[in-house]
Design a protein around this motif. Sequence first.
Motif, PDB file in Angstrom:
ATOM      1  N   ARG A 161      25.454  26.370  36.693  1.00 49.34           N
ATOM      2  CA  ARG A 161      24.669  25.129  36.710  1.00 49.34           C
ATOM      3  C   ARG A 161      24.913  24.364  37.996  1.00 49.34           C
ATOM      4  O   ARG A 161      25.837  24.666  38.760  1.00 49.34           O
ATOM      5  N   ASP A 162      24.076  23.361  38.231  1.00 45.70           N
ATOM      6  CA  ASP A 162      24.269  22.451  39.351  1.00 45.70           C
ATOM      7  C   ASP A 162      25.365  21.445  39.014  1.00 45.70           C
ATOM      8  O   ASP A 162      25.653  21.182  37.837  1.00 45.70           O
ATOM      9  N   ASN A 163      25.976  20.872  40.044  1.00 50.03           N
ATOM     10  CA  ASN A 163      26.970  19.812  39.870  1.00 50.03           C
ATOM     11  C   ASN A 163      26.517  18.579  40.640  1.00 50.03           C
ATOM     12  O   ASN A 163      26.022  18.692  41.769  1.00 50.03           O
ATOM     13  N   GLN A 164      26.678  17.423  40.033  1.00 47.94           N
ATOM     14  CA  GLN A 164      26.232  16.177  40.650  1.00 47.94           C
ATOM     15  C   GLN A 164      27.295  15.613  41.590  1.00 47.94           C
ATOM     16  O   GLN A 164      28.487  15.595  41.263  1.00 47.94           O
ATOM     17  N   LEU A 165      26.837  15.152  42.754  1.00 44.30           N
ATOM     18  CA  LEU A 165      27.725  14.570  43.762  1.00 44.30           C
ATOM     19  C   LEU A 165      27.320  13.130  44.038  1.00 44.30           C
ATOM     20  O   LEU A 165      26.144  12.763  43.894  1.00 44.30           O
ATOM     21  N   ILE A 166      28.299  12.323  44.449  1.00 44.04           N
ATOM     22  CA  ILE A 166      28.021  10.918  44.751  1.00 44.04           C
ATOM     23  C   ILE A 166      28.926  10.451  45.883  1.00 44.04           C
ATOM     24  O   ILE A 166      30.041  10.979  46.079  1.00 44.04           O
ATOM     25  N   GLY A 167      28.441   9.481  46.657  1.00 40.86           N
ATOM     26  CA  GLY A 167      29.245   8.934  47.740  1.00 40.86           C
ATOM     27  C   GLY A 167      28.778   7.532  48.117  1.00 40.86           C
ATOM     28  O   GLY A 167      27.645   7.140  47.816  1.00 40.86           O
ATOM     29  N   TYR A 168      29.663   6.788  48.754  1.00 41.54           N
ATOM     30  CA  TYR A 168      29.351   5.434  49.235  1.00 41.54           C
ATOM     31  C   TYR A 168      29.427   5.459  50.748  1.00 41.54           C
ATOM     32  O   TYR A 168      30.402   5.943  51.336  1.00 41.54           O
ATOM     33  N   GLY A 169      28.373   4.938  51.407  1.00 43.18           N
ATOM     34  CA  GLY A 169      28.368   4.983  52.857  1.00 43.18           C
ATOM     35  C   GLY A 169      27.618   3.818  53.484  1.00 43.18           C
ATOM     36  O   GLY A 169      27.181   2.888  52.794  1.00 43.18           O
ATOM     37  N   ALA A 208      26.273  27.846  45.798  1.00 46.21           N
ATOM     38  CA  ALA A 208      26.113  27.359  47.170  1.00 46.21           C
ATOM     39  C   ALA A 208      27.374  27.668  47.966  1.00 46.21           C
ATOM     40  O   ALA A 208      28.486  27.620  47.427  1.00 46.21           O
ATOM     41  N   ARG A 209      27.213  27.966  49.249  1.00 47.23           N
ATOM     42  CA  ARG A 209      28.336  28.364  50.084  1.00 47.23           C
ATOM     43  C   ARG A 209      28.604  27.347  51.188  1.00 47.23           C
ATOM     44  O   ARG A 209      27.738  26.540  51.546  1.00 47.23           O
ATOM     45  N   GLN A 210      29.815  27.403  51.734  1.00 48.86           N
ATOM     46  CA  GLN A 210      30.189  26.499  52.819  1.00 48.86           C
ATOM     47  C   GLN A 210      29.205  26.638  53.972  1.00 48.86           C
ATOM     48  O   GLN A 210      28.861  27.746  54.384  1.00 48.86           O
ATOM     49  N   GLY A 211      28.770  25.492  54.458  1.00 51.64           N
ATOM     50  CA  GLY A 211      27.819  25.483  55.566  1.00 51.64           C
ATOM     51  C   GLY A 211      26.376  25.371  55.120  1.00 51.64           C
ATOM     52  O   GLY A 211      25.506  25.062  55.945  1.00 51.64           O
ATOM     53  N   ASP A 212      26.103  25.609  53.837  1.00 53.56           N
ATOM     54  CA  ASP A 212      24.740  25.439  53.339  1.00 53.56           C
ATOM     55  C   ASP A 212      24.345  23.962  53.388  1.00 53.56           C
ATOM     56  O   ASP A 212      25.185  23.071  53.279  1.00 53.56           O
ATOM     57  N   LYS A 213      23.056  23.713  53.542  1.00 54.31           N
ATOM     58  CA  LYS A 213      22.527  22.350  53.579  1.00 54.31           C
ATOM     59  C   LYS A 213      21.896  22.004  52.229  1.00 54.31           C
ATOM     60  O   LYS A 213      21.254  22.848  51.596  1.00 54.31           O
ATOM     61  N   PRO A 242      31.598  11.262  52.771  1.00 55.52           N
ATOM     62  CA  PRO A 242      32.005  12.347  51.865  1.00 55.52           C
ATOM     63  C   PRO A 242      31.337  12.198  50.500  1.00 55.52           C
ATOM     64  O   PRO A 242      31.171  11.085  49.996  1.00 55.52           O
ATOM     65  N   LEU A 243      30.927  13.309  49.928  1.00 56.66           N
ATOM     66  CA  LEU A 243      30.314  13.326  48.601  1.00 56.66           C
ATOM     67  C   LEU A 243      31.258  14.029  47.636  1.00 56.66           C
ATOM     68  O   LEU A 243      31.675  15.169  47.876  1.00 56.66           O
ATOM     69  N   THR A 244      31.609  13.349  46.565  1.00 59.48           N
ATOM     70  CA  THR A 244      32.576  13.872  45.610  1.00 59.48           C
ATOM     71  C   THR A 244      31.920  14.182  44.271  1.00 59.48           C
ATOM     72  O   THR A 244      30.866  13.643  43.929  1.00 59.48           O
ATOM     73  N   ALA A 245      32.580  15.045  43.488  1.00 60.89           N
ATOM     74  CA  ALA A 245      32.145  15.363  42.133  1.00 60.89           C
ATOM     75  C   ALA A 245      33.017  14.586  41.154  1.00 60.89           C
ATOM     76  O   ALA A 245      33.870  13.789  41.541  1.00 60.89           O
ATOM     77  N   VAL A 246      32.817  14.834  39.867  1.00 61.11           N
ATOM     78  CA  VAL A 246      33.539  14.090  38.839  1.00 61.11           C
ATOM     79  C   VAL A 246      35.040  14.378  38.883  1.00 61.11           C
ATOM     80  O   VAL A 246      35.850  13.567  38.413  1.00 61.11           O
ATOM     81  N   GLU A 269      31.024  21.611  52.014  1.00 59.50           N
ATOM     82  CA  GLU A 269      32.350  21.862  52.566  1.00 59.50           C
ATOM     83  C   GLU A 269      33.246  22.637  51.597  1.00 59.50           C
ATOM     84  O   GLU A 269      34.176  23.307  52.010  1.00 59.50           O
ATOM     85  N   ARG A 270      32.984  22.501  50.296  1.00 61.24           N
ATOM     86  CA  ARG A 270      33.802  23.179  49.291  1.00 61.24           C
ATOM     87  C   ARG A 270      32.879  23.908  48.313  1.00 61.24           C
ATOM     88  O   ARG A 270      31.857  23.365  47.900  1.00 61.24           O
ATOM     89  N   GLU A 271      33.235  25.113  47.932  1.00 62.89           N
ATOM     90  CA  GLU A 271      32.418  25.898  47.018  1.00 62.89           C
ATOM     91  C   GLU A 271      32.940  25.791  45.591  1.00 62.89           C
ATOM     92  O   GLU A 271      34.127  25.585  45.367  1.00 62.89           O
ATOM     93  N   VAL A 272      32.014  25.913  44.649  1.00 63.09           N
ATOM     94  CA  VAL A 272      32.383  26.042  43.241  1.00 63.09           C
ATOM     95  C   VAL A 272      32.374  27.523  42.914  1.00 63.09           C
ATOM     96  O   VAL A 272      31.348  28.190  43.023  1.00 63.09           O
ATOM     97  N   THR A 273      33.521  28.052  42.509  1.00 59.90           N
ATOM     98  CA  THR A 273      33.666  29.481  42.306  1.00 59.90           C
ATOM     99  C   THR A 273      33.152  29.904  40.931  1.00 59.90           C
ATOM    100  O   THR A 273      33.510  29.309  39.910  1.00 59.90           O
TER     101      THR A 273
END
Length: 334
Positions: free
Chosen positions: A25-33, A88-93, A116-120, A152-156
Amino acid sequence: MILCLFSVNVQAEKIGDIASIVGVRDNQLIGYGLVIGLNGTGDKNSSKFTMQSIANMLESVNVKISPDDIKSKNVAAVMITASLPSFARQGDKIDIQISSIGDAKSIQGGTLIMTPLTAVDGNIYAIAQGAVVLGNSQNALSATVVNGATIEREVTYDLYDKTGMSLSLKKSSFQNAVKIQNAINKVFGSDIALAIDPRTIKIVRPKNLSMIEFLALVQEVNVDYSNSDKIIIDEKSGTIVAGVGIIVHPVMVSSGDITIKITKDPLDDDNAQKIDANTTFDAKQNTLSSNGKFATISSVVKALQRMGASAKSMISILEAMKRSGAISAEIEVI
């Protein structure tokens, strides 16, 4: 009022379209900038968190300044959201959504600085940065930036070494779960698939296939998928989408200045007009006859249209029919 009809009984569907693979599944990311470079349309000095964020950013490059001394209106605080696709792999947009959280007038033409965008779980999975272009959007405080973040980081996901997986139906159904079980067993042999509840089907990989090959083949298997009856009403446009064969039992409903009676008894009145092949409508008596059969949602909506019922009245009448038991299909107003 527009009526759209579709068949909702049984139709062939690929398993990949009606079920997902559990754990993939997809994972949701969030960040403050911060979005910088705005032409005086950024947050005002009253947005304390924005001024503090600017001060923190400047301190990271060895420029120390008090938030109270910052008078710039060229910066806006924003929240960034994104969806991290499975595998998704490192370097993917990936695309990102930027939304203002201060009192900025517009973020058009600004530049999102590295965020930076973080997950839960609190880990950083992507870095967002780039120009903010609103395009044809009428909302000047929100924008979608295509390829605005780098992973930057993959979900295995360790699928290759697994011997078994689970499928999850997008809509719970005992009938469809068993149909998927039987369809898979018919293609790959008995004891390959087992439905354990109305939503979950466990599958075991055949020895002659890798898990990737097996899942690819499973997703292409056709199933006689049964859809439940449903009536969807768009209140704004007055569009009604319903199954062709949804039955309406005899009932009388009154809503405002609209009253309609639905009956199986034939109409003797010469003023009765045909609605369709099986139903007639008497405008003087506000009566719809199904001539010994059951009326359908199609004929009821057509009769209400001839009576001049508004979208609001029609919704009220259909919902009243649902509550009375005359309609068994689910009604969803959007």
